[in-house]
Design a protein around this motif. Sequence first.
Motif, PDB file in Angstrom:
ATOM      1  N   VAL A  92       0.903  -1.211  -0.072  1.00 15.35           N
ATOM      2  CA  VAL A  92      -0.103  -0.199   0.001  1.00 15.35           C
ATOM      3  C   VAL A  92       0.905   1.044  -0.044  1.00 15.35           C
ATOM      4  O   VAL A  92       1.540   1.467   1.021  1.00 15.35           O
ATOM      5  CB  VAL A  92      -0.955  -0.042   1.258  1.00 15.35           C
ATOM      6  CG1 VAL A  92      -1.670   1.238   1.130  1.00 15.35           C
ATOM      7  CG2 VAL A  92      -1.792  -1.353   1.148  1.00 15.35           C
ATOM      8  N   GLY A  99       2.097   5.196  -0.536  1.00 14.74           N
ATOM      9  CA  GLY A  99       1.492   6.647  -0.847  1.00 14.74           C
ATOM     10  C   GLY A  99       2.642   7.492   0.149  1.00 14.74           C
ATOM     11  O   GLY A  99       3.425   7.025   0.811  1.00 14.74           O
ATOM     12  N   SER A 110      -1.599  10.180   3.106  1.00 14.15           N
ATOM     13  CA  SER A 110      -2.411   9.866   2.002  1.00 14.15           C
ATOM     14  C   SER A 110      -3.336   8.624   2.523  1.00 14.15           C
ATOM     15  O   SER A 110      -4.256   8.350   1.752  1.00 14.15           O
ATOM     16  CB  SER A 110      -1.293   9.053   0.846  1.00 14.15           C
ATOM     17  OG  SER A 110      -0.601   8.032   1.388  1.00 14.15           O
ATOM     18  N   LYS A 143      -2.719   5.581   4.194  1.00 15.29           N
ATOM     19  CA  LYS A 143      -2.063   3.968   4.365  1.00 15.29           C
ATOM     20  C   LYS A 143      -2.591   3.395   5.623  1.00 15.29           C
ATOM     21  O   LYS A 143      -3.081   2.228   5.589  1.00 15.29           O
ATOM     22  CB  LYS A 143      -0.518   3.976   4.224  1.00 15.29           C
ATOM     23  CG  LYS A 143      -0.088   4.618   2.991  1.00 15.29           C
ATOM     24  CD  LYS A 143       1.455   4.597   2.827  1.00 15.29           C
ATOM     25  CE  LYS A 143       2.258   5.331   3.825  1.00 15.29           C
ATOM     26  NZ  LYS A 143       1.905   6.827   3.987  1.00 15.29           N
ATOM     27  N   THR A 144      -2.217   4.014   6.764  1.00 18.25           N
ATOM     28  CA  THR A 144      -2.462   3.449   7.916  1.00 18.25           C
ATOM     29  C   THR A 144      -4.070   3.246   8.139  1.00 18.25           C
ATOM     30  O   THR A 144      -4.419   2.292   8.585  1.00 18.25           O
ATOM     31  CB  THR A 144      -1.993   4.218   9.047  1.00 18.25           C
ATOM     32  OG1 THR A 144      -0.598   4.426   8.889  1.00 18.25           O
ATOM     33  CG2 THR A 144      -2.152   3.615  10.393  1.00 18.25           C
ATOM     34  N   CYS A 158      -5.061   0.311   5.976  1.00 19.45           N
ATOM     35  CA  CYS A 158      -4.686  -1.008   6.519  1.00 19.45           C
ATOM     36  C   CYS A 158      -5.740  -1.391   7.811  1.00 19.45           C
ATOM     37  O   CYS A 158      -5.962  -2.403   8.003  1.00 19.45           O
ATOM     38  CB  CYS A 158      -3.483  -1.072   7.066  1.00 19.45           C
ATOM     39  SG  CYS A 158      -2.318  -1.034   5.613  1.00 19.45           S
ATOM     40  N   ASP A 193       3.442  -1.475   9.168  1.00 24.15           N
ATOM     41  CA  ASP A 193       3.504  -0.410   8.787  1.00 24.15           C
ATOM     42  C   ASP A 193       4.509   0.322   9.423  1.00 24.15           C
ATOM     43  O   ASP A 193       4.612   0.618  10.587  1.00 24.15           O
ATOM     44  CB  ASP A 193       2.094   0.444   9.475  1.00 24.15           C
ATOM     45  CG  ASP A 193       1.703   1.581   9.089  1.00 24.15           C
ATOM     46  OD1 ASP A 193       2.315   2.231   8.040  1.00 24.15           O
ATOM     47  OD2 ASP A 193       0.951   2.334   9.907  1.00 24.15           O
ATOM     48  N   SER A 194       5.696   0.823   8.696  1.00 21.43           N
ATOM     49  CA  SER A 194       5.971   0.391   7.133  1.00 21.43           C
ATOM     50  C   SER A 194       6.917  -0.571   6.897  1.00 21.43           C
ATOM     51  O   SER A 194       8.026  -0.505   7.684  1.00 21.43           O
ATOM     52  CB  SER A 194       6.198   1.962   6.406  1.00 21.43           C
ATOM     53  OG  SER A 194       7.459   2.249   7.171  1.00 21.43           O
ATOM     54  N   THR A 206       2.791  -1.292   4.132  1.00 24.02           N
ATOM     55  CA  THR A 206       2.736   0.017   3.621  1.00 24.02           C
ATOM     56  C   THR A 206       3.909   0.542   3.189  1.00 24.02           C
ATOM     57  O   THR A 206       5.259   0.312   3.771  1.00 24.02           O
ATOM     58  CB  THR A 206       2.283   1.016   4.586  1.00 24.02           C
ATOM     59  OG1 THR A 206       3.294   1.154   5.733  1.00 24.02           O
ATOM     60  CG2 THR A 206       0.876   0.422   5.379  1.00 24.02           C
ATOM     61  N   GLU A 247       6.163   3.966   2.040  1.00 29.76           N
ATOM     62  CA  GLU A 247       6.037   5.485   2.103  1.00 29.76           C
ATOM     63  C   GLU A 247       7.028   5.874   0.971  1.00 29.76           C
ATOM     64  O   GLU A 247       8.294   5.668   0.894  1.00 29.76           O
ATOM     65  CB  GLU A 247       6.684   5.837   3.470  1.00 29.76           C
ATOM     66  CG  GLU A 247       6.792   7.397   3.882  1.00 29.76           C
ATOM     67  CD  GLU A 247       5.435   7.639   4.841  1.00 29.76           C
ATOM     68  OE1 GLU A 247       4.982   6.665   5.574  1.00 29.76           O
ATOM     69  OE2 GLU A 247       5.326   8.820   5.078  1.00 29.76           O
ATOM     70  N   LEU A 306      -1.812   5.046  -3.372  1.00 31.57           N
ATOM     71  CA  LEU A 306      -2.454   6.091  -2.660  1.00 31.57           C
ATOM     72  C   LEU A 306      -2.011   7.483  -3.264  1.00 31.57           C
ATOM     73  O   LEU A 306      -0.898   7.819  -3.030  1.00 31.57           O
ATOM     74  CB  LEU A 306      -2.804   6.334  -1.303  1.00 31.57           C
ATOM     75  CG  LEU A 306      -3.260   4.807  -0.790  1.00 31.57           C
ATOM     76  CD1 LEU A 306      -3.367   4.828   0.825  1.00 31.57           C
ATOM     77  CD2 LEU A 306      -4.684   4.612  -1.338  1.00 31.57           C
TER      78      LEU A 306
END
Lengths: 279, 188
Positions: free
Chosen positions: A66, A68, A72, A74-75, A78, A170-171, A206, A208, A232
């Motif tokens: 995921v 972004g 954006s 992501k968290t 998820c 994450d992440s 995720t 970044e 994203l």
Amino acid sequence: MKKKLPIVLYLVITYHVPTTQKKGNRRDMQETEVRSSGQVEKCTIGIEELDTQLNGGIPTGSTVLVVGSSGSGKTTLCMQYLINGAKKGERGVFFTITEPLFKLTKNIEGFKFYDKKLVETGMVNLIDLRIISERLGLDAEKYTVEDASALLDVLRDIAEELDVKRLVMDSITALCYRLQTREMIRDFIFKLGTSLAAMKCTTLLTSEVPPRTFKYSQYEIEEFISDGIIFLGDVERRGDLIRTLQIVKMRGTSHSRTKFAMNISTDRGIELLPLLKSE
Amino acid sequence: MLDGLKERIFKAAKIHQSIGIIVPMNNYSDLSEAMFSYMLDDNADIWIYLMITKSYDTMMKRFNGLAEHKNIKFIDCISRAAGITRNDKGCVYIDSPVMLEKMIIEIMHIFHECKPDVSKYLILDSISALMIYNNPETVKEFFQHLINKSRAENMHSISIVLEEELNEYMNRIIFLNDKIIKVKESFI
Ligand SMILES: Nc1ncnc2c1ncn2[C@@H]1O[C@H](COP(=O)(O)OP(=O)(O)O)[C@@H](O)[C@H]1O
Ligand SMILES: [Mg+2]
């Protein structure tokens, strides 16, 4: 003709299914699934439009990136995925590296979809990866090959022990930063993905990236090794930014590549609508 | 006094899925008066009033009884951009008039929340105002999307255009409606 097994024996066999599957690799597993049901088994995200675009969801056992920039969504995406799964009885685990637990919980509590009970009953497990590394006595900044291997074992053990069907990291960017070479990154993600796939656990990592870049990951390895990418981003419309979501790739299922406008609201979390043409 | 106008509009809105109203600037407040007097008397249907350049606050001050009316919901696209952060039960605030997708999401959400057997009406005030903030092609796509959704979800739409602001683009959009009503002095 097959002989009908006594029910007790049948239960024992079904109970042992996950153990036998641990040996199989991802491809074997997907093929069996295709054969048995005529269709790949799916893991729903619980965001209606997104599951529709994925023809029912993410193929079970996949590792999906995921991507972004900061802020954006992501968290949030998820978390919504984990919580929706838990509401259907699928246990999940969220490993946070960038944000401490109290901060994560504080942000997520603001959303109506969040249900504290799911955390209290262990359907959603929130774990700070930095605390795990600390307990393993790992260097906070850089991992050696042995460190990485130890961490991987712990992650696998946790996933297995809790019998999770959904996992979030994450992440992955922050984790990759601690792994010092490209080989180590590749090895780590590959091994983690394979073990989780064997457990039929669907994983979101995720990633970044800086704002408005056409990159999906910091080290490039993450994107090649993952089965899917959800991006994203945003588009500018007359000076205002509109959040967007796009499925860039998803192995094992057909999907649209339509760009969606993404809305994040306290009441309903993430919602999507096909993006209208801008300028 | 405005009964003629009221009757014409709401009869048409009931029969047709989507109607466009072309109104001269001079008669805009009559139209407004007629619409709100109809909505305020109606307790059977669900209404959404989507406004691009007017605020919920202004509407509340102008029409008595609006805030208490359970069947009228507002979507306000201007207050947030003006720095107003209040929250109201009867209104959804959208950050900017360019957030067209969010408008559709909010409209559909309000309509999904209500009982399936009630009639649903959307008033878009106005297409001309939407044009000020957006690219004409984007507005056209927004409108087509809205019309398609209304057919699928069985909701009715009433879209307003100011006669003085009619141009080639707006003509193309307004004629996507099933029926056009031109407000003339003689109606009123
Ligand atoms: N409770 C909330 N209600 C509505 N929007 C929120 C809420 N919490 C966060 N957001 C919005 O969600 C955005 C994305 O947050 P987040 O998922 O943490 O992004 P990322 O993980 O990509 O950095 C925030 O920038 C904020 O605008
Ligand atoms: Mg985050």
